[in-house]
Write an enzyme that holds these catalytic residues in place. Structure first.
Site, PDB file in Angstrom:
ATOM      1  N   GLY A  74       0.903  -1.347  -0.037  1.00 32.28           N
ATOM      2  CA  GLY A  74       0.095   0.087   0.003  1.00 32.28           C
ATOM      3  C   GLY A  74       0.960   1.214   0.023  1.00 32.28           C
ATOM      4  CG  HIS A  75       3.245   2.245   3.209  1.00 37.19           C
ATOM      5  ND1 HIS A  75       3.468   1.228   4.220  1.00 37.19           N
ATOM      6  CD2 HIS A  75       2.812   3.204   4.122  1.00 37.19           C
ATOM      7  CE1 HIS A  75       2.846   1.523   5.450  1.00 37.19           C
ATOM      8  NE2 HIS A  75       2.645   2.653   5.309  1.00 37.19           N
ATOM      9  CD  GLU A 130      -9.829   6.941  -1.286  1.00 33.84           C
ATOM     10  OE1 GLU A 130     -10.751   5.996  -1.583  1.00 33.84           O
ATOM     11  OE2 GLU A 130     -10.274   8.186  -2.380  1.00 33.84           O
ATOM     12  CE  LYS A 131      -5.019   0.745   6.626  1.00 30.74           C
ATOM     13  NZ  LYS A 131      -5.159   1.392   8.133  1.00 30.74           N
ATOM     14  CG  ASP A 132      -5.434   5.362   7.930  1.00 28.50           C
ATOM     15  OD1 ASP A 132      -5.839   5.018   8.863  1.00 28.50           O
ATOM     16  OD2 ASP A 132      -4.334   5.220   7.425  1.00 28.50           O
ATOM     17  CD  GLN A 163      -3.530   9.899   8.753  1.00 30.64           C
ATOM     18  OE1 GLN A 163      -3.307   9.678   9.678  1.00 30.64           O
ATOM     19  NE2 GLN A 163      -3.267   9.250   7.656  1.00 30.64           N
TER      20      GLN A 163
HETATM   21  O1  PAF Z   1      -1.010   7.260   8.538  1.00 37.66           O
HETATM   22  C1  PAF Z   1      -0.078   7.306   9.048  1.00 37.66           C
HETATM   23  O2  PAF Z   1       0.704   6.510   8.881  1.00 37.66           O
HETATM   24  C2  PAF Z   1       0.141   8.369  10.020  1.00 37.66           C
HETATM   25  O3  PAF Z   1      -0.960   8.917  10.728  1.00 37.66           O
HETATM   26  C3  PAF Z   1       1.140   9.675   9.681  1.00 37.66           C
HETATM   27  C4  PAF Z   1       0.322  10.432   8.364  1.00 37.66           C
HETATM   28  C5  PAF Z   1       2.316   9.272   8.819  1.00 37.66           C
HETATM   29  C6  PAF Z   1       1.375  10.646  10.605  1.00 37.66           C
HETATM   30  O4  PAF Z   1       2.219   9.881  11.641  1.00 37.66           O
END
Ligand code: PAF
Length: 284
Positions: free
Chosen positions: A36-37, A152-154, A157
Site C-alpha cells: 500500500g505504501h 483512503e484506508k484512513d 485522516q
Molecule cells: O497514516 C500514518 O501512517 C500516520 O498517521 C502519518 C500520516 C504518517 C502521521 O504520523
C-alpha cells in the site's frame, strides 16, 4: 545515501532541490512498509521529480501506550524496500528520532478541523488527530512538498489533512489514493504484521461485511443496514466490533436517513488478536 536523521540536514537538501526547480512528492509513513505504501510512493514519483518519504512512529498520535510500544519498527528493512523499488537517485528518506521532532517534550498542538475531528477515530481515540496534525505540520514545513499522498484506508485522516493544509494555507496538493487490499480483501496495514496468518485470513471478514453492507444499503434504510452488519459480528466470536457507522462522505457526520444524490461511506473498526483494524467503503 540520502537518508536524513535530522531535520537540519534534510532542510539543506530540500533547499537544494528548490533552487534546482525540482518538484517533490511526499509520502509520510510510520514504517513497517507494505505494498500500500509502495503504491503511494509510485504515484508520488509518477507526478514529481523527487520522492520524499518519512519513517517515524509518532508517539503523540497514540492514545494507548501499549499500542505505541507494539507498533512494528523495521526502519532498515523499510529503507531497503524503498531503494529496491525506486533506486536511490530520486529518493530522499527522513528517519528522525523523537527528540529531533519534539525536543524533550513530545506533546501535541491543538487543532480545529471544523468538526471532522469529533467523530469516529477522533471520538474513539482522544487526541489522535491533534498528534497527526502536529507531526504533519512539522513535516510539511521541513519537506516543503508540492504534493503529499495518503491512503483512503484512513479516510478520516485524509479529510483532516486536507482541512489542515487549507487552514494553514500551505501550497501542498493532498492526494487521496485507493485502498490496497490483500488478495482475500483485507486492507493492507502495518498492523497486519502483528496477526497470525490464520487471523490475517479471517480478518478478510471485515471487508466482506462492508461489501454486504453496500449491497444491503441499496434497498434498506441506514439503521437497518447498521443492524445487519452488527448481527454479522454477533454471530461470530473472533472479531470484536468496535464501531460500524455510515456517514456523509463530505462531512463525516453519521447519518440516519438517506437523501437523494448524497454520497455515503461506511466505516468500521474491529479487533482481532488484540490488533485494531480499520476499513471503509463508499456505499453510493
Ligand atoms: O497514516 C500514518 O501512517 C500516520 O498517521 C502519518 C500520516 C504518517 C502521521 O504520523
Amino acid at each position: 545515501m540520502m537518508v536524513f536523521k535530522t531535520h537540519k540536514t534534510l532542510t539543506s537538501k530540500v533547499k537544494e532541490f528548490k533552487t534546482k526547480g525540482l518538484s517533490t512528492g511526499f509520502v509520510p509513513t510510520m514504517g513497517a512498509l507494505h505494498k500500500g505504501h509502495l503504491s503511494l510512493m509510485e504515484q508520488a514519483l509518477e507526478s514529481n521529480d523527487i520522492l520524499a518519504v518519512s519513517i517515524f512512529v509518532n508517539p503523540t498520535q497514540f492514545d494507548n501506550t501499549g499500542d505505541l510500544e507494539k507498533y512494528p519498527r523495521t526502519v532498515e528493512q523499510d529503507v531497503s524496500l524503498i531503494y529496491e523499488a525506486f533506486g536511490k537517485e530520486k529518493v530522499i528518506i527522513y528517519t528522525p528520532t523523537v527528540k529531533d521532532i519534539y525536543g524533550h517534550s513530545p506533546v501535541s498542538k491543538k487543532y480545529n478541523y471544523d468538526g471532522l475531528e469529533h467523530v469516529m477515530e477522533g471520538a474513539n481515540r482522544p487526541g489522535h488527530f491533534d498528534g497527526v496534525g502536529t507531526i504533519l505540520e512539522f513535516l510539511f514545513h521541513k519537506v516543503q512538498p508540492d504534493a503529499a499522498y495518503f491512503g483512503e484506508k484512513d479516510f478520516q485522516q485524509l479529510q483532516i489533512v486536507k482541512k489542515l493544509v487549507e487552514k494553514l494555507e500551505l501550497p501542498i496538493a493532498i492526494i487521496g489514493c485507493a485502498i490496497k487490499r490483500e488478495p482475500h480483501g483485507l486492507a493492507m496495514s502495518s498492523r497486519n504484521e502483528r496477526l497470525s496468518s490464520d487471523s490475517r485470513e479471517y480478518a478478510a471478514f471485515i471487508h466482506k461485511s462492508l461489501v454486504k453492507a453496500r449491497a444491503h444499503f441499496k434497498n434498506h434504510s441506514i439503521p437497518d443496514t447498521i443492524a445487519m452488519v452488527e448481527s454479522l459480528y454477533h454471530n461470530q466470536s473472533r472479531l470484536k466490533l468496535e464501531y460500524f457507522t455510515i456517514t456523509s462522505e463530505e462531512t463525516l457526520v453519521p447519518v440516519k436517513r438517506k437523501y437523494h444524490k448524497h454520497t455515503y461511506r461506511a466505516f468500521i473498526v474491529a479487533h482481532i488478536e488484540d490488533v485494531r483494524l480499520i476499513d471503509n467503503l463508499r456505499l453510493s
